[in-house]
Design a protein around this motif. Structure first.
Motif, PDB file in Angstrom:
ATOM      1  N   ASN A   1       0.816  -1.221   0.000  1.00  0.00           N
ATOM      2  CA  ASN A   1       0.000   0.000   0.000  1.00  0.00           C
ATOM      3  C   ASN A   1       0.846   1.266   0.000  1.00  0.00           C
ATOM      4  OD1 ASN A   1      -2.404  -1.433  -0.012  1.00  0.00           O
ATOM      5  ND2 ASN A   1      -2.545  -1.492   2.232  1.00  0.00           N
ATOM      6  N   ASP A   2       1.993   1.222   0.685  1.00  0.00           N
ATOM      7  CA  ASP A   2       2.829   2.419   0.748  1.00  0.00           C
ATOM      8  C   ASP A   2       3.676   2.608  -0.510  1.00  0.00           C
ATOM      9  OD1 ASP A   2       4.667   0.408   1.090  1.00  0.00           O
ATOM     10  OD2 ASP A   2       5.464   1.144   2.991  1.00  0.00           O
ATOM     11  N   ALA A   3       3.456   1.774  -1.528  1.00  0.00           N
ATOM     12  CA  ALA A   3       4.152   1.919  -2.807  1.00  0.00           C
ATOM     13  C   ALA A   3       3.184   2.333  -3.922  1.00  0.00           C
ATOM     14  CB  ALA A   3       4.859   0.635  -3.181  1.00  0.00           C
TER      15      ALA A   3
ATOM     16  N   LEU B   1      11.558  -5.611 -10.666  1.00  0.00           N
ATOM     17  CA  LEU B   1      12.033  -4.293 -10.259  1.00  0.00           C
ATOM     18  C   LEU B   1      10.939  -3.280 -10.549  1.00  0.00           C
ATOM     19  CD1 LEU B   1      14.607  -2.643  -9.314  1.00  0.00           C
ATOM     20  CD2 LEU B   1      14.922  -2.136 -11.750  1.00  0.00           C
ATOM     21  N   SER B   2      10.538  -2.511  -9.528  1.00  0.00           N
ATOM     22  CA  SER B   2       9.456  -1.540  -9.681  1.00  0.00           C
ATOM     23  C   SER B   2       9.882  -0.178  -9.153  1.00  0.00           C
ATOM     24  CB  SER B   2       8.205  -1.988  -8.913  1.00  0.00           C
ATOM     25  OG  SER B   2       7.790  -3.264  -9.315  1.00  0.00           O
ATOM     26  N   ALA B   3       9.642   0.854  -9.951  1.00  0.00           N
ATOM     27  CA  ALA B   3       9.833   2.223  -9.487  1.00  0.00           C
ATOM     28  C   ALA B   3       8.481   2.768  -9.076  1.00  0.00           C
ATOM     29  CB  ALA B   3      10.451   3.084 -10.588  1.00  0.00           C
ATOM     30  N   SER B   4       8.271   2.875  -7.774  1.00  0.00           N
ATOM     31  CA  SER B   4       7.070   3.520  -7.246  1.00  0.00           C
ATOM     32  C   SER B   4       7.339   5.019  -7.262  1.00  0.00           C
ATOM     33  CB  SER B   4       6.777   3.015  -5.827  1.00  0.00           C
ATOM     34  OG  SER B   4       5.733   3.765  -5.240  1.00  0.00           O
ATOM     35  N   ALA B   5       6.968   5.649  -8.355  1.00  0.00           N
ATOM     36  CA  ALA B   5       7.483   6.978  -8.683  1.00  0.00           C
ATOM     37  C   ALA B   5       7.219   8.020  -7.607  1.00  0.00           C
ATOM     38  CB  ALA B   5       6.883   7.441 -10.015  1.00  0.00           C
TER      39      ALA B   5
ATOM     40  N   LEU C   1      12.441   2.511  -5.078  1.00  0.00           N
ATOM     41  CA  LEU C   1      12.749   1.471  -6.036  1.00  0.00           C
ATOM     42  C   LEU C   1      12.707   0.155  -5.277  1.00  0.00           C
ATOM     43  CD1 LEU C   1      13.610   0.808  -8.950  1.00  0.00           C
ATOM     44  CD2 LEU C   1      15.971   0.865  -8.156  1.00  0.00           C
ATOM     45  N   LEU C   2      11.836  -0.762  -5.732  1.00  0.00           N
ATOM     46  CA  LEU C   2      11.618  -2.003  -5.001  1.00  0.00           C
ATOM     47  C   LEU C   2      11.994  -3.206  -5.848  1.00  0.00           C
ATOM     48  CD1 LEU C   2       8.759  -0.090  -4.648  1.00  0.00           C
ATOM     49  CD2 LEU C   2       8.484  -1.727  -2.808  1.00  0.00           C
TER      50      LEU C   2
ATOM     51  N   VAL D   1      11.996  -7.775  -1.450  1.00  0.00           N
ATOM     52  CA  VAL D   1      13.353  -8.270  -1.229  1.00  0.00           C
ATOM     53  C   VAL D   1      14.228  -7.141  -0.699  1.00  0.00           C
ATOM     54  CG1 VAL D   1      15.377  -9.333  -2.321  1.00  0.00           C
ATOM     55  CG2 VAL D   1      13.062  -9.982  -3.057  1.00  0.00           C
ATOM     56  N   TRP D   2      14.154  -5.962  -1.327  1.00  0.00           N
ATOM     57  CA  TRP D   2      14.844  -4.775  -0.835  1.00  0.00           C
ATOM     58  C   TRP D   2      14.174  -3.517  -1.395  1.00  0.00           C
ATOM     59  CZ3 TRP D   2      16.290  -2.243  -5.113  1.00  0.00           C
ATOM     60  CH2 TRP D   2      16.883  -2.913  -6.186  1.00  0.00           C
ATOM     61  N   THR D   3      14.501  -2.392  -0.770  1.00  0.00           N
ATOM     62  CA  THR D   3      13.969  -1.094  -1.193  1.00  0.00           C
ATOM     63  C   THR D   3      15.092  -0.065  -1.175  1.00  0.00           C
ATOM     64  OG1 THR D   3      11.808  -1.592  -0.211  1.00  0.00           O
ATOM     65  CG2 THR D   3      12.264   0.722  -0.729  1.00  0.00           C
TER      66      THR D   3
END
Length: 454
Positions: free
Chosen positions: A395-397, A414-418, A423-424, A433-435
């Motif tokens: 939710n916070d992304a 790999l996702s950029a939650s702009a 970057l997740l 896995v990481w942020t």
């Protein structure tokens, strides 16, 4: 186009702001290589990269070995090997900021034998620019990543530039645009160079008026400004370079005072060789309800046609690169049959991923305030799509605008939650896995396996 660095080298030791020459030497004592001279070129826009020029009496290949002066030579890095010639310009990367370095020239013989020649020499790397230190905080972004590649960040705030982060979360490379300009987006090309869209006009949207192709070492390969040659419309959101060196870009179009989107193709000399407009497809327009389709990503598909994401339509189109015919429309009210549960909203970064599926960042909206990563196996003969990935981000992304998503070589995403500046890396269940965190929005981000060509 002649590179900036090559021009400066031709007027060696003439003062030019931002360029520094150091470490000039001459060595006539080594019979194996006959190294004649070396010198270092640094530039303030590329503080973590350096050019080292060296000359041999006879043609040969060369490379550079370099290491921080306070560390052991045993841990030294090396540059890529140059071609056989007398005069070399070798680029070295991944420097630590404001650090003294030692380096040696390595002569590479025809049979591949490498011989260190000349004396140990030195240079000092530059400082990471203030825009980047404000945007990306190193001590908040520590990674332990197994993938060997790098992550390219395209920030969405001003001032900005471009930077690469390594698998430890450290800044490996950065580049700043000219003063009072802004990077709108960037893509790696088939040549390994960077194609960058720059805005000189403080445009509040994702539009730019300059297309710059540059190497990571700062050599300008092409430079086109809107209004010159065939570059007659502003570019927005995205562009690509094909295998022939042509630039394909999304443009703004106008018809009867209504805004639309187009595609322009410029050849290597900046001449227009093809164009297309959404108005050729949107033949029935009611001005009272019309909204610009809002193209926000473009890629060249495996068959050389174009895949374009249109945000306002919640659709992804495939457009024939020769005829301009729309081959299919995936999404809301489209021509491709797809599961209702995978209908996306205001998507970004549509592309064909490494698994041969159509993948995108499903932004969501107030009616569905969470973002997803979707991919589809698409039968282009029957126009049917099967959902392959349906991954809901935390939710916070949630990011209502911008963003990107791509499949990593290890099968994760790999996702950029702009808008959240995150970057997740997540697995296919959605587990994080990481942020990596930034201080302001990320326009998009991509994994680059080998940007430095080693």
């Amino acid at each position: 186009m002649r590179s900036v660095f090559a021009f400066f080298c031709s007027i060696l030791l003439t003062f030019v702001p931002g360029i520094t020459f150091t470490g000039c030497t001459r060595d006539d004592t080594d019979p194996a290589s006959k190294l004649e001279s070396t010198h270092v070129l640094t530039h303030e826009t590329l503080p973590l990269s350096v050019h080292i020029k060296c000359s041999f009496a006879q043609s040969a290949s060369a490379r550079i070995k370099y290491w921080p002066a306070t560390e052991n030579e045993a841990g030294a890095m090396v540059s890529a090997i140059s071609d056989v010639k007398r005069n070399h310009t070798l680029s070295i990367f991944e420097l630590k900021e404001k650090t003294d370095y030692h380096y040696k020239v390595i002569h590479v013989s025809e049979n591949g034998t490498e011989t260190e020649v000349g004396q140990v020499q030195h240079f000092t790397s530059g400082a990471v620019p203030t825009w980047l230190t404000a945007y990306y905080t190193l001590d908040q972004n520590v990674l332990q990543e197994n993938l060997p590649g790098y992550y390219l960040f395209v920030p969405a705030s001003k001032p900005n530039g471009l930077f690469l982060v390594d698998k430890a979360g450290k800044i490996a490379w950065c580049w700043s645009p000219p003063p009072n300009t802004m990077v709108k987006t960037a893509r790696f090309t088939p040549k390994g160079s960077l194609l960058i869209l720059i805005d000189e006009n403080s445009n509040p949207m994702a539009d730019g008026n300059v297309l710059l192709e540059t190497t990571l070492a700062g050599d300008t390969l092409s430079y086109f400004r809107m209004g010159e040659k065939g570059f007659d419309k502003s570019v927005h959101h995205d562009m690509q370079m094909d295998e022939n060196g042509n630039i394909i870009a999304i443009t703004n179009e106008m018809q009867n005072s209504l805004p639309g989107d187009g595609i322009i193709v410029l050849n290597g000399q900046g001449q227009k060789i093809w164009e297309w407009s959404t108005f050729s497809e949107l033949t029935q327009i009611d001005p009272a309800t019309y909204a610009q389709p809002w193209g926000n990503s473009l890629v060249i598909d495996k068959d050389h046609n174009y895949i374009v994401s249109f945000r306002a339509l919640s659709q992804v189109w495939k457009i024939n690169a020769n005829t301009g015919k729309v081959m299919w429309k995936l999404g809301k009210n489209g021509t491709v049959k797809m599961p209702e549960s995978s209908q996306f909203m205001f998507q970004h970064f549509a592309h064909r991923n490494a698994s041969d599926d159509i993948m995108l960042f499903d932004n969501g909206a107030a009616a569905r305030p969470h973002s997803r990563i979707l991919s589809f196996t698409l039968n282009e003969s029957t126009l049917e799509a099967t959902t392959k990935i349906n991954l809901t981000l935390p939710n916070d992304a949630y990011s209502a605008i911008m963003g990107s998503a791509s499949l990593l070589p290890d099968g994760n995403v790999l996702s950029a939650s702009a808008m959240t500046g995150k970057l997740l890396k997540t697995d296919l269940t959605g587990a994080t896995v990481w942020t990596l965190k930034t201080a302001s929005p990320i326009y998009r981000a991509e994994y680059i396996a080998n940007p430095f060509g080693k």
